[in-house]
Scaffold this motif. Structure first.
Motif, PDB file in Angstrom:
ATOM      1  N   ALA A  19      29.555  39.956  50.270  1.00 22.52           N
ATOM      2  CA  ALA A  19      30.859  39.386  49.889  1.00 22.52           C
ATOM      3  C   ALA A  19      31.812  40.484  49.455  1.00 22.52           C
ATOM      4  CB  ALA A  19      30.672  38.381  48.756  1.00 22.52           C
ATOM      5  N   LEU A  20      31.276  41.535  48.852  1.00 21.71           N
ATOM      6  CA  LEU A  20      32.094  42.680  48.449  1.00 21.71           C
ATOM      7  C   LEU A  20      32.155  43.741  49.540  1.00 21.71           C
ATOM      8  CD1 LEU A  20      30.779  43.021  44.798  1.00 21.71           C
ATOM      9  CD2 LEU A  20      33.133  42.489  45.434  1.00 21.71           C
ATOM     10  N   ALA A  21      31.007  44.021  50.176  1.00 19.96           N
ATOM     11  CA  ALA A  21      30.931  45.136  51.115  1.00 19.96           C
ATOM     12  C   ALA A  21      31.691  44.867  52.413  1.00 19.96           C
ATOM     13  CB  ALA A  21      29.476  45.470  51.424  1.00 19.96           C
ATOM     14  N   ALA A  22      31.592  43.644  52.943  1.00 18.96           N
ATOM     15  CA  ALA A  22      32.202  43.364  54.250  1.00 18.96           C
ATOM     16  C   ALA A  22      33.712  43.608  54.263  1.00 18.96           C
ATOM     17  CB  ALA A  22      31.874  41.933  54.684  1.00 18.96           C
ATOM     18  N   LEU A 159      38.423  46.059  42.576  1.00 18.01           N
ATOM     19  CA  LEU A 159      36.982  46.115  42.838  1.00 18.01           C
ATOM     20  C   LEU A 159      36.180  45.802  41.586  1.00 18.01           C
ATOM     21  CD1 LEU A 159      36.542  49.223  45.157  1.00 18.01           C
ATOM     22  CD2 LEU A 159      35.957  46.863  45.693  1.00 18.01           C
ATOM     23  N   GLY A 160      36.645  46.308  40.442  1.00 18.49           N
ATOM     24  CA  GLY A 160      35.953  46.056  39.194  1.00 18.49           C
ATOM     25  C   GLY A 160      35.894  44.579  38.850  1.00 18.49           C
ATOM     26  N   THR A 161      36.897  43.818  39.263  1.00 16.78           N
ATOM     27  CA  THR A 161      36.900  42.370  39.019  1.00 16.78           C
ATOM     28  C   THR A 161      36.173  41.605  40.124  1.00 16.78           C
ATOM     29  OG1 THR A 161      39.023  42.046  40.163  1.00 16.78           O
ATOM     30  CG2 THR A 161      39.113  42.554  37.808  1.00 16.78           C
ATOM     31  N   GLN A 162      35.485  42.335  41.015  1.00 22.48           N
ATOM     32  CA  GLN A 162      34.760  41.782  42.161  1.00 22.48           C
ATOM     33  C   GLN A 162      35.683  41.029  43.104  1.00 22.48           C
ATOM     34  OE1 GLN A 162      30.884  40.094  41.528  1.00 22.48           O
ATOM     35  NE2 GLN A 162      30.534  41.224  39.642  1.00 22.48           N
ATOM     36  N   ASN A 163      36.915  41.514  43.217  1.00 20.57           N
ATOM     37  CA  ASN A 163      37.903  40.965  44.141  1.00 20.57           C
ATOM     38  C   ASN A 163      38.055  41.967  45.279  1.00 20.57           C
ATOM     39  OD1 ASN A 163      40.174  40.193  45.558  1.00 20.57           O
ATOM     40  ND2 ASN A 163      41.428  39.792  43.751  1.00 20.57           N
ATOM     41  N   ALA A 164      37.386  41.712  46.402  1.00 25.44           N
ATOM     42  CA  ALA A 164      37.454  42.637  47.531  1.00 25.44           C
ATOM     43  C   ALA A 164      38.582  42.291  48.499  1.00 25.44           C
ATOM     44  CB  ALA A 164      36.121  42.644  48.275  1.00 25.44           C
ATOM     45  N   ASP A 291      30.796  53.683  52.376  1.00 28.47           N
ATOM     46  CA  ASP A 291      31.392  53.501  51.044  1.00 28.47           C
ATOM     47  C   ASP A 291      31.652  52.035  50.738  1.00 28.47           C
ATOM     48  OD1 ASP A 291      31.370  55.923  49.817  1.00 28.47           O
ATOM     49  OD2 ASP A 291      33.422  56.478  50.350  1.00 28.47           O
ATOM     50  N   GLY A 292      31.794  51.201  51.777  1.00 30.49           N
ATOM     51  CA  GLY A 292      31.950  49.773  51.533  1.00 30.49           C
ATOM     52  C   GLY A 292      30.744  49.220  50.781  1.00 30.49           C
ATOM     53  N   LEU A 293      29.541  49.663  51.165  1.00 30.90           N
ATOM     54  CA  LEU A 293      28.333  49.262  50.451  1.00 30.90           C
ATOM     55  C   LEU A 293      28.259  49.924  49.083  1.00 30.90           C
ATOM     56  CD1 LEU A 293      26.037  49.389  53.569  1.00 30.90           C
ATOM     57  CD2 LEU A 293      26.245  47.391  52.080  1.00 30.90           C
ATOM     58  N   ALA A 294      28.720  51.182  48.997  1.00 24.01           N
ATOM     59  CA  ALA A 294      28.743  51.864  47.696  1.00 24.01           C
ATOM     60  C   ALA A 294      29.698  51.172  46.730  1.00 24.01           C
ATOM     61  CB  ALA A 294      29.139  53.331  47.876  1.00 24.01           C
ATOM     62  N   HIS A 295      30.830  50.673  47.244  1.00 23.58           N
ATOM     63  CA  HIS A 295      31.774  49.934  46.398  1.00 23.58           C
ATOM     64  C   HIS A 295      31.131  48.660  45.858  1.00 23.58           C
ATOM     65  CE1 HIS A 295      34.695  52.788  47.409  1.00 23.58           C
ATOM     66  NE2 HIS A 295      35.241  52.215  48.457  1.00 23.58           N
ATOM     67  N   ALA A 296      30.315  48.009  46.691  1.00 25.03           N
ATOM     68  CA  ALA A 296      29.595  46.821  46.212  1.00 25.03           C
ATOM     69  C   ALA A 296      28.641  47.196  45.085  1.00 25.03           C
ATOM     70  CB  ALA A 296      28.828  46.177  47.368  1.00 25.03           C
ATOM     71  N   ARG A 315      18.105  44.746  41.825  1.00 26.09           N
ATOM     72  CA  ARG A 315      18.244  44.056  43.110  1.00 26.09           C
ATOM     73  C   ARG A 315      19.469  44.521  43.885  1.00 26.09           C
ATOM     74  NH1 ARG A 315      16.439  37.782  41.676  1.00 26.09           N
ATOM     75  NH2 ARG A 315      14.174  38.181  41.858  1.00 26.09           N
ATOM     76  N   SER A 316      20.563  44.767  43.189  1.00 25.63           N
ATOM     77  CA  SER A 316      21.781  45.252  43.851  1.00 25.63           C
ATOM     78  C   SER A 316      21.534  46.598  44.522  1.00 25.63           C
ATOM     79  CB  SER A 316      22.916  45.376  42.836  1.00 25.63           C
ATOM     80  OG  SER A 316      23.233  44.117  42.271  1.00 25.63           O
ATOM     81  N   LEU A 317      20.808  47.473  43.842  1.00 27.57           N
ATOM     82  CA  LEU A 317      20.512  48.797  44.399  1.00 27.57           C
ATOM     83  C   LEU A 317      19.593  48.702  45.608  1.00 27.57           C
ATOM     84  CD1 LEU A 317      20.002  50.947  41.165  1.00 27.57           C
ATOM     85  CD2 LEU A 317      21.758  51.267  42.917  1.00 27.57           C
ATOM     86  N   VAL A 318      18.569  47.870  45.526  1.00 28.54           N
ATOM     87  CA  VAL A 318      17.612  47.750  46.627  1.00 28.54           C
ATOM     88  C   VAL A 318      18.285  47.186  47.873  1.00 28.54           C
ATOM     89  CG1 VAL A 318      15.536  46.522  47.419  1.00 28.54           C
ATOM     90  CG2 VAL A 318      15.579  47.571  45.157  1.00 28.54           C
ATOM     91  N   VAL A 319      19.037  46.121  47.713  1.00 24.33           N
ATOM     92  CA  VAL A 319      19.680  45.475  48.863  1.00 24.33           C
ATOM     93  C   VAL A 319      20.746  46.380  49.481  1.00 24.33           C
ATOM     94  CG1 VAL A 319      21.132  43.534  49.579  1.00 24.33           C
ATOM     95  CG2 VAL A 319      19.173  43.145  48.078  1.00 24.33           C
ATOM     96  N   ALA A 320      21.616  46.952  48.654  1.00 23.14           N
ATOM     97  CA  ALA A 320      22.661  47.842  49.178  1.00 23.14           C
ATOM     98  C   ALA A 320      22.042  49.093  49.803  1.00 23.14           C
ATOM     99  CB  ALA A 320      23.625  48.230  48.061  1.00 23.14           C
ATOM    100  N   GLY A 321      20.955  49.605  49.195  1.00 26.03           N
ATOM    101  CA  GLY A 321      20.297  50.783  49.741  1.00 26.03           C
ATOM    102  C   GLY A 321      19.683  50.520  51.100  1.00 26.03           C
TER     103      GLY A 321
END
Length: 451
Positions: A19-22, A159-164, A291-296, A315-321
């Motif tokens: 939702a954030l990375a895409a 991004l900090g407010t999770q608004n992509a 970086d889109g995934l890094a931003h997430a 979990r966020s690190l594992v999935v994004a990684g």
């Protein structure tokens, strides 16, 4: 291992990451597309020094602007942690402080940019034609600097407010306007290199103004009021300035490495600096997508730290990684199999093409090496662990210097080997620091966890 498998299978985390990375991948890719359009449009003008001027001039501007990247990164971490606490007043203060810093820094950099560019060009020793066109391009681009820095702060805050969606709107509008005006100014109006710079300036101001307008709706989700009195108190600025100071030093060291590639390439001739610019466009494409995934990671990890949720952090690190690794494999295959088409698309100057073809294998290897540093950057930014990021980058550069010096005799091959080594060292130092913090419970302790 069982924990990692369970984390990877957690579907809600996949949904949160994408939702954030895409939207960020989509908007981020528009940034290197602008560089590709610049190179493609200018690369089909008759002379190599015209393409070289855009490459060198853009490098000078990027050195100034991207060194201010802390305006985005520092803002993201604090905004994410404030959002995790549902602190609307803190979110308003962070936004205003970021915009005020952007304006002040743009004024200072604008005043310093012209003399500093003259010094840099003196050390590059370019041809007379390359020197003059570079100055024309760079001086024009400086008019867009206040807008560019304001956009950094705005994108980081959203991004900090999770608004992509808002960063997507800002970056897409900026870069699509840039592409359209580039084609019109350079090919339609025949303004050449300066036309490309004018297109960028107009686009940067358009994006910044759109971002300011979008903050109105975003703030409704977090009720609160600005504590105007706090802005006059030094103590209220200290956390943000301390983090920004450290990220600035880190960004300056990082941009110095990229800038030195351009400097050394210019010393090796107009065709070499132009070829390196085309290859680095490939790195930009890869870096901005990953970086889109890094931003997430920044937003989700910062939110998890603000909420003191260890499971969500892991979990966020594992999935994004996992997704970052898959994406880097895709980019490596793309450049390995279709790299020649990528170069030919950007220029029809045969000397530049032939030079770029020689160094394509380095570009194919880069995504697999660089991906880990992007991911770890996201973790440190979300945790506002700027001091560790700074120390890791300074250590990386210090370790690199003796190798880079020894490889000078290999010419452009030595330059690319040094750059690959830089990316390896960058990932290793950040990884070692991340493990140290994990063992000492550093992600959930100290001022960074309090915002």
């Amino acid at each position: 291992m069982s924990n990692l498998i369970a984390d990877w299978r957690d579907r809600p985390t996949h949904r949160k990451v994408w939702a954030l990375a895409a939207p960020m991948i989509l908007s981020n890719i528009s940034v290197p597309l602008v560089a590709l359009v610049d190179s493609t449009v200018i690369g089909h003008l008759p002379h190599a020094h015209q393409l070289g001027a855009v490459a060198v001039g853009a490098s000078l501007y990027t050195f100034l602007a991207w060194a201010m990247g802390f305006l985005r990164m520092g803002t993201t971490g604090f905004a994410a942690q404030a959002a995790g606490r549902s602190d609307g007043a803190a979110l308003r203060q962070i936004l205003l402080q970021g915009l005020l810093l952007a304006l002040g820094l743009a004024i200072v950099l604008g005043a310093l940019g012209v003399p500093l560019s003259g010094v840099a060009l003196h050390f590059m020793q370019p041809s007379a034609e390359l020197d003059q066109l570079t100055r024309d391009f760079f001086h024009t681009r400086l008019f867009g600097l206040p807008a560019a820095l304001a956009s950094y702060a705005l994108v980081g805050w959203f991004l900090g407010t999770q608004n992509a969606r808002a960063p997507l709107a800002i970056l897409l509008s900026t870069n699509l306007i840039n592409i359209a005006l580039n084609l019109w100014f350079v090919m339609g109006l025949e303004w050449g290199v300066v036309g490309s710079a004018r297109a960028s300036v107009i686009a940067e101001w358009s994006g910044a103004l759109l971002g300011l307008w979008l903050t109105r709706g975003a703030l409704r989700a977090y009720p609160g009021h600005i504590a105007w009195a706090a802005l006059k108190v030094w103590q209220s600025w200290r956390p943000l300035l301390a983090v920004n100071r450290d990220i600035f030093i880190r960004s300056l060291a990082l941009q110095s490495v990229f800038f030195l590639i351009t400097v050394q390439g210019a010393r090796l001739g107009d065709a070499t600096v132009a070829a390196n610019a085309l290859l680095l466009n490939g790195l930009l494409l890869t870096a901005h997508a990953l970086d889109g995934l890094a931003h997430a990671v920044e937003a989700l990890c910062g939110h998890a730290i603000g909420a003191r949720d260890r499971l969500a952090l892991r979990r966020s690190l594992v999935v994004a990684g996992g997704w970052s690794l898959l994406a880097s494999l895709g980019f490596a295959a793309l450049f390995l199999l279709a790299g020649h088409l990528f170069i030919e698309m950007q220029t029809d100057i045969q000397s530049v093409r032939d030079t770029a073809f020689i160094y394509l294998p380095y570009l194919a290897v880069l995504p697999l090496i660089a991906v880990w540093s992007y991911l770890l950057d996201g973790l440190f930014i979300g945790a506002t662990r700027a001091r560790e990021m700074r120390n890791g980058m300074l250590l990386t550069v210090a370790l690199l210097l003796p190798f880079a010096w020894a490889l000078q005799g290999l010419g452009n091959h030595g330059l690319w080997i040094s750059f690959l080594l830089f990316m390896v060292l960058r990932s290793l130092t950040l990884g070692a620091l991340a493990l140290w913090l994990r063992r000492n419970d550093g992600w959930f302790s100290g001022r960074h966890a309090q915002g």
